[in-house]
Design a protein around this motif. Structure first.
Motif, PDB file in Angstrom:
ATOM      1  N   GLU A 263       0.812  -1.222   0.000  1.00 55.54           N
ATOM      2  CA  GLU A 263       0.000   0.000   0.000  1.00 55.54           C
ATOM      3  C   GLU A 263       0.845   1.272   0.000  1.00 55.54           C
ATOM      4  OE1 GLU A 263      -3.042   0.788  -0.432  1.00 55.54           O
ATOM      5  OE2 GLU A 263      -3.973  -1.188  -0.482  1.00 55.54           O
ATOM      6  N   GLU A 264       2.108   1.173   0.393  1.00 52.83           N
ATOM      7  CA  GLU A 264       2.965   2.351   0.362  1.00 52.83           C
ATOM      8  C   GLU A 264       3.224   2.828  -1.070  1.00 52.83           C
ATOM      9  OE1 GLU A 264       6.593   1.922   2.625  1.00 52.83           O
ATOM     10  OE2 GLU A 264       5.666   0.330   3.820  1.00 52.83           O
ATOM     11  N   PHE A 265       3.199   1.876  -2.006  1.00 53.83           N
ATOM     12  CA  PHE A 265       3.595   2.194  -3.376  1.00 53.83           C
ATOM     13  C   PHE A 265       2.459   2.078  -4.384  1.00 53.83           C
ATOM     14  CE2 PHE A 265       7.289   0.836  -1.002  1.00 53.83           C
ATOM     15  CZ  PHE A 265       8.231   1.802  -1.321  1.00 53.83           C
ATOM     16  N   PHE A 266       1.374   1.375  -4.010  1.00 53.40           N
ATOM     17  CA  PHE A 266       0.280   1.137  -4.935  1.00 53.40           C
ATOM     18  C   PHE A 266      -1.053   1.305  -4.213  1.00 53.40           C
ATOM     19  CE2 PHE A 266       3.908  -1.597  -5.891  1.00 53.40           C
ATOM     20  CZ  PHE A 266       4.248  -1.137  -7.154  1.00 53.40           C
ATOM     21  N   ALA A 267      -2.030   1.891  -4.898  1.00 52.43           N
ATOM     22  CA  ALA A 267      -3.370   2.048  -4.329  1.00 52.43           C
ATOM     23  C   ALA A 267      -4.132   0.765  -4.584  1.00 52.43           C
ATOM     24  CB  ALA A 267      -4.072   3.234  -4.977  1.00 52.43           C
ATOM     25  N   MET A 268      -4.179  -0.128  -3.585  1.00 52.92           N
ATOM     26  CA  MET A 268      -4.648  -1.482  -3.820  1.00 52.92           C
ATOM     27  C   MET A 268      -5.958  -1.802  -3.100  1.00 52.92           C
ATOM     28  SD  MET A 268      -1.054  -3.604  -4.053  1.00 52.92           S
ATOM     29  CE  MET A 268      -1.913  -5.031  -4.694  1.00 52.92           C
ATOM     30  N   GLY A 269      -5.903  -1.952  -1.796  1.00 49.24           N
ATOM     31  CA  GLY A 269      -7.097  -2.343  -1.064  1.00 49.24           C
ATOM     32  C   GLY A 269      -7.339  -3.837  -1.052  1.00 49.24           C
ATOM     33  N   ARG A 270      -6.482  -4.595  -1.745  1.00 46.44           N
ATOM     34  CA  ARG A 270      -6.583  -6.058  -1.760  1.00 46.44           C
ATOM     35  C   ARG A 270      -5.224  -6.610  -2.182  1.00 46.44           C
ATOM     36  NH1 ARG A 270      -9.506  -3.898  -6.009  1.00 46.44           N
ATOM     37  NH2 ARG A 270      -8.874  -4.494  -8.128  1.00 46.44           N
ATOM     38  N   THR A 271      -4.970  -7.852  -1.833  1.00 44.17           N
ATOM     39  CA  THR A 271      -3.719  -8.477  -2.243  1.00 44.17           C
ATOM     40  C   THR A 271      -3.820  -8.920  -3.699  1.00 44.17           C
ATOM     41  OG1 THR A 271      -4.424 -10.658  -1.456  1.00 44.17           O
ATOM     42  CG2 THR A 271      -3.203  -9.254   0.093  1.00 44.17           C
ATOM     43  N   SER A 272      -2.671  -9.182  -4.300  1.00 46.30           N
ATOM     44  CA  SER A 272      -2.625  -9.585  -5.710  1.00 46.30           C
ATOM     45  C   SER A 272      -1.464 -10.557  -5.912  1.00 46.30           C
ATOM     46  CB  SER A 272      -2.460  -8.345  -6.602  1.00 46.30           C
ATOM     47  OG  SER A 272      -2.391  -8.702  -7.956  1.00 46.30           O
ATOM     48  N   PRO A 273      -1.592 -11.783  -5.382  1.00 46.44           N
ATOM     49  CA  PRO A 273      -0.460 -12.709  -5.440  1.00 46.44           C
ATOM     50  C   PRO A 273      -0.170 -13.267  -6.821  1.00 46.44           C
ATOM     51  CG  PRO A 273      -2.385 -13.793  -4.508  1.00 46.44           C
ATOM     52  CD  PRO A 273      -2.734 -12.343  -4.658  1.00 46.44           C
ATOM     53  N   PHE A 274      -1.137 -13.143  -7.760  1.00 46.43           N
ATOM     54  CA  PHE A 274      -0.979 -13.798  -9.056  1.00 46.43           C
ATOM     55  C   PHE A 274      -0.743 -12.825 -10.214  1.00 46.43           C
ATOM     56  CE2 PHE A 274      -3.846 -16.729  -6.632  1.00 46.43           C
ATOM     57  CZ  PHE A 274      -2.857 -17.671  -6.362  1.00 46.43           C
ATOM     58  N   MET A 275      -0.546 -11.553  -9.910  1.00 45.86           N
ATOM     59  CA  MET A 275      -0.208 -10.577 -10.944  1.00 45.86           C
ATOM     60  C   MET A 275      -1.265 -10.559 -12.057  1.00 45.86           C
ATOM     61  SD  MET A 275       3.360 -10.250 -13.059  1.00 45.86           S
ATOM     62  CE  MET A 275       4.447 -10.561 -11.704  1.00 45.86           C
ATOM     63  N   ILE A 276      -2.535 -10.554 -11.660  1.00 47.90           N
ATOM     64  CA  ILE A 276      -3.617 -10.623 -12.642  1.00 47.90           C
ATOM     65  C   ILE A 276      -4.652  -9.538 -12.364  1.00 47.90           C
ATOM     66  CG2 ILE A 276      -5.152 -12.232 -11.456  1.00 47.90           C
ATOM     67  CD1 ILE A 276      -5.156 -13.837 -14.141  1.00 47.90           C
ATOM     68  N   ASP A 277      -4.186  -8.481 -11.690  1.00 45.27           N
ATOM     69  CA  ASP A 277      -5.033  -7.357 -11.310  1.00 45.27           C
ATOM     70  C   ASP A 277      -4.229  -6.088 -11.538  1.00 45.27           C
ATOM     71  OD1 ASP A 277      -7.184  -5.975 -10.328  1.00 45.27           O
ATOM     72  OD2 ASP A 277      -7.304  -7.077  -8.432  1.00 45.27           O
ATOM     73  N   LEU A 278      -4.905  -4.964 -11.654  1.00 46.38           N
ATOM     74  CA  LEU A 278      -4.244  -3.710 -12.014  1.00 46.38           C
ATOM     75  C   LEU A 278      -4.509  -2.649 -10.950  1.00 46.38           C
ATOM     76  CD1 LEU A 278      -2.663  -2.956 -14.671  1.00 46.38           C
ATOM     77  CD2 LEU A 278      -4.721  -1.717 -15.351  1.00 46.38           C
ATOM     78  N   PHE A 279      -3.481  -1.842 -10.639  1.00 43.26           N
ATOM     79  CA  PHE A 279      -3.602  -0.849  -9.573  1.00 43.26           C
ATOM     80  C   PHE A 279      -2.868   0.438  -9.958  1.00 43.26           C
ATOM     81  CE2 PHE A 279      -3.625  -5.094  -7.771  1.00 43.26           C
ATOM     82  CZ  PHE A 279      -4.809  -5.099  -7.052  1.00 43.26           C
ATOM     83  N   ARG A 280      -3.296   1.531  -9.372  1.00 44.12           N
ATOM     84  CA  ARG A 280      -2.649   2.818  -9.595  1.00 44.12           C
ATOM     85  C   ARG A 280      -1.343   2.889  -8.811  1.00 44.12           C
ATOM     86  NH1 ARG A 280      -2.600   7.467  -6.815  1.00 44.12           N
ATOM     87  NH2 ARG A 280      -4.249   6.750  -5.396  1.00 44.12           N
TER      88      ARG A 280
END
Length: 584
Positions: free
Chosen positions: A448-465
């Motif tokens: 969360e320090e580097f990406f606006a996420m709100g959820r985990t993404s262990p499989f690199m199949i989601d996109l974040f700001r």
């Protein structure tokens, strides 16, 4: 009891072996044969899975296949009867059972599982959800192209769907072909290119795909014709767009990026409409996605964030490879399908290799190396220091990933901070298009320090700001987003420690992570694959488990031999353009 799942004879064949619902092994055939998207019966992947279990085919209790051949044959024959020009549609499903039995020496029953059910099962049964809506979108199964499902406990109930020739996956593949790329292969290139364009053709393309709030969508087959036209589109598409189809290998111009952006917007709006329809049918907050369209991480993120769902699981092997897992799960008894231990927390399901055997390989090949056996912190410190100094590393550790993403087992790693690193990797190491983005990996607890996420993404199949694009120039796409992998310390301890150490040296616990392969090749599987790829690339270091090879110390004749072998054995890569599908 052992259940073997198979996907084969179309695209990206794979095998998966379960023991009472738990995955023992899963792998794609391409990794063993080195033929990208190999569609052959996955005998090598089966052999690996059985070896992983210490079993033979005689010990397998159930065999499951990812589609119903008689239904696929009916659709192929229906299509063949309607194609009046161009290459004939190949009817391939008439002898599937005999080929399976002969190829695997199998004498028992075969569980033929509906293709979209296999996709849905591959996501729902390993999601950890006990009540979820499931959306499957791909090119085509037997007849289905999009299906809605409800998963509750061990049951997976079909709610409805869209049938061929209306197909969201084929729509995107059609645009891929129009832009001069390989359909059913290069759709990720179109997704990357889309961010460089503006959706100025969106209204035109949206008219070709009419959304129905209740039943899904229909397509204008007067323009997008997947029955009669080998390329999937008629000549009037160029008239509508006012731009001719791009020739494979031709210049990529701004209007090509605009077409890609327009197709991407249509895809996102259609998936959003499908999720709206699905949420109205089943009032659940959990969502599962599978099928080839679910590999479009931008569509996943945009549609999910606009939906009523609050949690999402995307099968990391969302394409046809994942249906080997789904088919096997469908053949399992209901009580084992949703066991807590079967939750998919990682995709490290392929083979692994021992440092001692790798040391013998390197010694025999005359490759100098530094030995860090019994000194894990030493190799982590050394690699992190090299990365911080701007060096690139081929990273080979643990069990190979299942699915298309490299997740820190078969990865190329680099410093994510300077934009120039992206250009260097694209042009000099990966040999690919300059517009292609790279993904960041980050410790889960620091994401969360580097990406606006709100959820985990262990499989690199989601996109974040990206929160700090000026700090992460090499992994921030032109639109300010990134396809993030969050790394859990318990799941990937060495990879996590490497990220931490790099962070301690640079203040940024993030690494650029891309698949360990060169253009148009499968991701490496074995140490031999990794060494060959390293010798033919401009990578600086190769980390093979506990052993480290520096490119500067490799004899020149070895590098020349590897390049010469590739020229005559591996060929020059896959051809681009051509038919949308020779058969499907």
């Amino acid at each position: 009891m052992l259940t073997l799942g198979i996907s084969a004879y179309y695209h990206d064949s794979a095998a998966c072996l379960l023991s009472d619902g738990l995955v023992l092994g899963a792998a794609q055939e391409e990794r063993f044969t080195r033929r990208k998207y190999d569609a052959a019966l996955p005998v090598n992947a089966v052999r690996y899975c059985l070896e992983q279990a210490g079993a033979t085919i005689a010990d397998v209790d159930r065999l499951a296949f990812y589609e119903v051949p008689r239904h696929k044959r009916a659709r192929q024959e229906w299509q063949a009867a309607r194609r009046t020009e161009g290459p004939a549609v190949r009817v391939t499903a008439q002898d599937t059972e005999a080929r399976l039995r002969d190829g695997l020496q199998w004498t028992g029953d075969i569980h033929f599982v509906d293709h979209h059910r296999a996709h849905a099962a591959s996501a729902y049964y390993v999601s950890g959800f006990d009540d979820a809506a499931v959306l499957v979108c791909d090119a085509v199964g037997e007849w289905d192209t999009t299906t809605f499902w409800h998963g509750q406990g061990p049951e997976l109930t079909r709610l409805g769907g869209v049938r061929f020739p209306d197909s969201l996956g084929l729509f995107y593949s059609c645009v891929t072909s129009y832009l001069g790329y390989r359909p059913n292969s290069d759709e990720y290139k179109v997704m990357g290119l889309a961010s460089y364009g503006k959706p100025v053709y969106g209204a035109i393309l949206q008219k070709l795909l009419e959304i129905d709030a209740d039943s899904g969508f229909t397509m204008d087959t007067r323009v997008l014709d997947f029955i009669s036209e080998p390329e999937g589109y008629r000549a009037n598409l160029a008239e509508l767009l006012g731009i001719p189809a791009r020739r494979p290998g031709g210049l990529v111009l701004p209007h090509h990026a605009d077409i890609a952006a327009s197709a991407q917007v249509v895809l996102e709006s259609t998936v959003s409409a499908l999720l709206d329809s699905l949420s109205r049918q089943r009032r659940t907050t959990d969502l599962c996605l599978a099928g080839g369209v679910a590999l479009n991480c931008r569509a996943n993120a945009v549609a999910f964030e606009a939906s009523a769902f609050t949690r999402m699981f995307v099968q990391p092997a969302a394409g046809d490879a994942g249906t080997a897992l789904g088919a096997a799960l469908c053949a399992e008894p209901p009580e084992t399908r949703t066991a807590a231990g079967s939750v998919m927390r990682h995709a490290y399901l392929g083979p692994r290799y021992d440092s001692d055997a790798i040391a013998e390989l390197l010694t025999g090949a005359g490759v100098p190396f530094r030995d860090f056996r019994n000194d894990e912190q030493g190799i982590v410190n050394t690699v992190a220091g090299a990365l911080a100094a701007g060096r690139t590393v081929g990273w080979f550790h643990g069990r190979m990933e299942f699915g298309p993403r490299a997740l820190g087992a078969r990865s190329i790693l680099a410093d994510p901070r300077e934009e120039g690193m992206r250009d260097r990797l694209n042009s000099k190491i990966k040999w690919r298009e300059e517009f292609r983005p790279f993904a960041p990996a980050v410790p889960e607890e620091r994401a969360e320090e580097f990406f606006a996420m709100g959820r985990t993404s262990p499989f690199m199949i989601d996109l974040f700001r990206v929160r700090q694009p000026d700090v992460l120039g090499a992994v921030t796409h032109v639109d300010g987003t990134a396809r993030v992998q969050t790394v859990n310390a318990a799941v990937a301890p060495r990879y996590h420690r490497l990220l931490q150490r790099f962070g301690a040296l640079t203040g940024v616990p993030v690494l650029l992570n891309t698949s360990f392969n060169l253009s148009d090749e499968p991701v490496v599987c074995t140490p031999v694959d990794a060494l060959r790829t390293f010798l033919r690339s401009s990578l600086d270091l190769l980390c093979l488990e506990d052993l480290l090879v520096d490119a500067a110390s490799v004899p020149a004749e070895l590098r020349e031999a590897a390049t010469e072998e590739h020229r005559f054995v591996a060929g020059a890569g896959l051809q681009q353009g051509g038919e949308l599908y020779s058969f499907f």
